[in-house]
Structures are given as C-alpha cells and as structure tokens.
Scaffold this motif. Structure first.
Motif, short mmCIF file in Angstrom:
data_model
loop_
_atom_site.label_atom_id
_atom_site.label_comp_id
_atom_site.label_asym_id
_atom_site.label_seq_id
_atom_site.Cartn_x
_atom_site.Cartn_y
_atom_site.Cartn_z
N SER A 63 -2.74 7.52 -12.79
CA SER A 63 -4.00 7.80 -12.46
C SER A 63 -4.67 6.12 -11.98
O SER A 63 -5.66 6.08 -11.23
CB SER A 63 -5.14 8.12 -13.47
OG SER A 63 -4.56 7.52 -14.75
N THR A 64 -4.06 4.95 -12.45
CA THR A 64 -4.69 3.73 -12.34
C THR A 64 -3.49 2.98 -11.59
O THR A 64 -2.71 2.44 -12.27
CB THR A 64 -4.91 3.01 -13.61
OG1 THR A 64 -5.77 3.98 -14.41
CG2 THR A 64 -5.58 1.73 -13.45
N VAL A 65 -3.40 2.73 -10.44
CA VAL A 65 -2.86 1.94 -9.57
C VAL A 65 -3.88 1.20 -8.62
O VAL A 65 -4.86 1.79 -7.89
CB VAL A 65 -1.97 2.85 -8.46
CG1 VAL A 65 -0.87 2.03 -7.68
CG2 VAL A 65 -1.13 3.73 -9.44
N SER A 66 -3.41 -0.02 -8.37
CA SER A 66 -4.12 -0.81 -7.32
C SER A 66 -3.25 -1.91 -6.59
O SER A 66 -2.28 -2.55 -7.19
CB SER A 66 -5.13 -1.62 -7.94
OG SER A 66 -5.02 -2.47 -9.11
N SER A 112 0.65 6.48 -7.07
CA SER A 112 -0.63 7.27 -7.08
C SER A 112 -0.43 8.91 -7.52
O SER A 112 -1.21 9.36 -7.82
CB SER A 112 -1.58 6.98 -6.09
OG SER A 112 -1.92 5.44 -5.86
N ASN A 113 0.78 9.06 -6.85
CA ASN A 113 1.04 10.52 -7.04
C ASN A 113 1.41 10.94 -8.78
O ASN A 113 1.38 12.08 -8.89
CB ASN A 113 2.44 11.04 -6.27
CG ASN A 113 1.97 10.95 -4.78
OD1 ASN A 113 0.85 11.26 -4.43
ND2 ASN A 113 2.81 10.61 -3.96
N PHE A 161 -0.12 -1.28 -12.05
CA PHE A 161 -0.19 0.14 -12.36
C PHE A 161 -0.33 0.02 -14.01
O PHE A 161 0.28 -0.90 -14.85
CB PHE A 161 0.88 1.25 -11.80
CG PHE A 161 2.29 0.66 -12.35
CD1 PHE A 161 2.81 1.21 -13.45
CD2 PHE A 161 2.98 -0.35 -11.36
CE1 PHE A 161 4.22 0.82 -13.70
CE2 PHE A 161 4.30 -0.69 -11.81
CZ PHE A 161 4.80 0.09 -12.88
N SER A 203 1.71 1.67 -3.59
CA SER A 203 0.67 2.17 -4.26
C SER A 203 0.28 3.64 -4.11
O SER A 203 0.34 4.28 -5.01
CB SER A 203 -0.63 1.36 -3.90
OG SER A 203 -1.62 1.81 -4.29
N GLN A 204 0.53 4.31 -2.72
CA GLN A 204 0.42 5.55 -2.53
C GLN A 204 1.42 6.49 -3.43
O GLN A 204 1.08 7.53 -3.90
CB GLN A 204 0.48 5.76 -0.95
CG GLN A 204 -0.80 5.08 -0.28
CD GLN A 204 -0.57 5.40 1.26
OE1 GLN A 204 0.31 5.84 1.63
NE2 GLN A 204 -1.60 4.88 2.03
N THR A 212 0.66 2.48 -17.53
CA THR A 212 1.59 3.70 -17.93
C THR A 212 1.43 3.76 -19.39
O THR A 212 1.61 2.65 -19.96
CB THR A 212 2.82 3.86 -17.19
OG1 THR A 212 3.66 4.82 -17.84
CG2 THR A 212 3.55 2.55 -17.45
N LYS A 268 0.66 -1.26 0.04
CA LYS A 268 -0.04 -0.05 -0.05
C LYS A 268 0.90 1.12 0.00
O LYS A 268 0.56 2.41 -0.68
CB LYS A 268 -1.12 0.00 1.31
CG LYS A 268 -2.14 -0.93 1.18
CD LYS A 268 -2.95 -0.94 2.09
CE LYS A 268 -4.07 -1.95 2.18
NZ LYS A 268 -5.21 -1.82 3.23
#
Length: 218
Positions: free
Chosen positions: A97-100, A93-94, A189, A89-90, A191, A86
C-alpha cells in the motif's frame, strides 16, 4: 542434712519444669510470628468500576500493540531512468500500500560542448571544422533543447572537464563547460511481511543484479 537434700531435689524439679515452660513458650511465639514485615506491606485501596475498566482497556491496548507486526522500510534501486523506477513502483503497488519513487542520489556531471551559434547547416559545418582540426571525439545533438550543440565530452569531475577545455583551447577551439545535475532514482516501500513475498512477485526485474534492495530507517 536429709531436709537439705530434699530441698535441693525440690528446687531442681521446679527449675526443670520452669525451663521446659519457657522453651515451649518461645517456640509457640516463633511459630505464631508473621512471615512479613508490616512496614513493607502495600496498602490496599478500593478501586471504582470506572478505574478498573480504564486499566483493563489500557492493558488490552498494550497487548494489541505488542502483537502488531513491525513495519520495515526499504529502497530498491538505483535507476538512471525515472521511468524504470516507476515501472517497479507500479509492480510493487499491486502488493503493497505504501510505495513511492524518490531520488536516491544526486550527482553532478560536467559537459564540455561546442555551442551552436546559428541555425541551418551551420552545426554540420562546425562538425566538419572540428574534425579537420583533429577533434574526432564528438557528437552532434540531433534534437531536444540542446539541438545543434556538439558534445566534446561528459565528465564526472570538474578537473577532468577543465583538462579537456585546456586541450581544446590549445587548438583554438572555444568550447564551453555546462554543469548539470544527474539523478539516480529509487523505489521506497514499507512492508511488515519481510522481503520474501516481495521478491517472489518481481517478475522481469533481476534483483541482486540490476536492482539492489537496502533497508533504511522509516
């Protein structure tokens, strides 16, 4: 005889001019012949303004799609701790737009334990009893849902766990086997700019050492 000779000369002159005229006629016909076969020509059809506009719009869409960058999917990981996944992931995310966070592996592990059958000081007593029998490879779970259980070994295969159970049984120790799932986590992610910008922004994460990044199907 003289008349015959003149007749032959006259016939030769006529034949000469006739041959010259025929050759010239064929040459003109060849020059004027079309350079195509009429049966192979496309038929021209008048098209209305609306059809022209629709065709132009379709062409513009095709050209715009061709210019769009291609998106690629990757998974970074894997992590034994979901919290670490996580964090990554954070960070991603910066910039994306698509991260999980997703489970990248599901493993099964086999835990041999001596169960806790009472509260109070009993678990400590069990530890001393097991050590007196000669079982030194153990660990008392101090808290959580398994508090009081004595761990006698964690194994990756069922065969290894069964061998441990058999060895404990020969010492009259009634151990138990717990099967449980172990998850490894990855960060997915998407890209369209390649990996270089991503790697430049992964401060604190040692990609290639602790984290591997692999390309997957989108």
């Amino acid at each position: 005889m003289k008349r015959l000779l003149l007749l032959l000369v006259f016939l030769n002159v006529v034949y000469f001019f006739w041959g010259t005229t025929v050759v010239e006629t064929k040459r003109l016909e060849q020059q004027q012949a079309p350079l195509y076969k009429e049966s192979e020509l496309e038929t021209l059809v008048l098209v209305g303004d609306e059809e022209v506009a629709a065709m132009l719009e379709k062409q513009v869409l095709l050209e715009s799609k061709a210019k769009q960058p291609i998106s690629e999917c990757y998974v970074a990981g894997d992590f034994a701790d979901e919290g670490e996944a996580k964090k990554l992931s954070q960070t991603l995310s910066n910039h994306l737009s698509t991260v999980s966070v997703m489970p990248s592996k599901v493993l099964e592990e086999f835990w041999v334990v001596y169960p806790s059958r009472s509260d109070g000081e009993r678990p400590l007593h069990n530890v001393e009893t097991l050590k007196a029998i000669g079982v030194d490879d153990l660990w008392l779970v101090p808290s959580g849902p398994n508090k009081g259980i004595i761990s006698l070994g964690l194994f990756a295969t069922a065969d290894s766990a069964e061998k441990r159970l058999k060895a404990l049984s020969e010492k009259s120790i009634e151990a138990e086997l717990i099967r449980r799932k172990k998850y490894r986590y990855g960060v997915k992610f998407i890209t369209s700019d390649g990996l270089s910008p991503i790697l430049d922004n992964l401060d604190g994460f040692k990609v290639g050492e602790n984290i591997s990044i692999r390309k997957i199907a989108c």
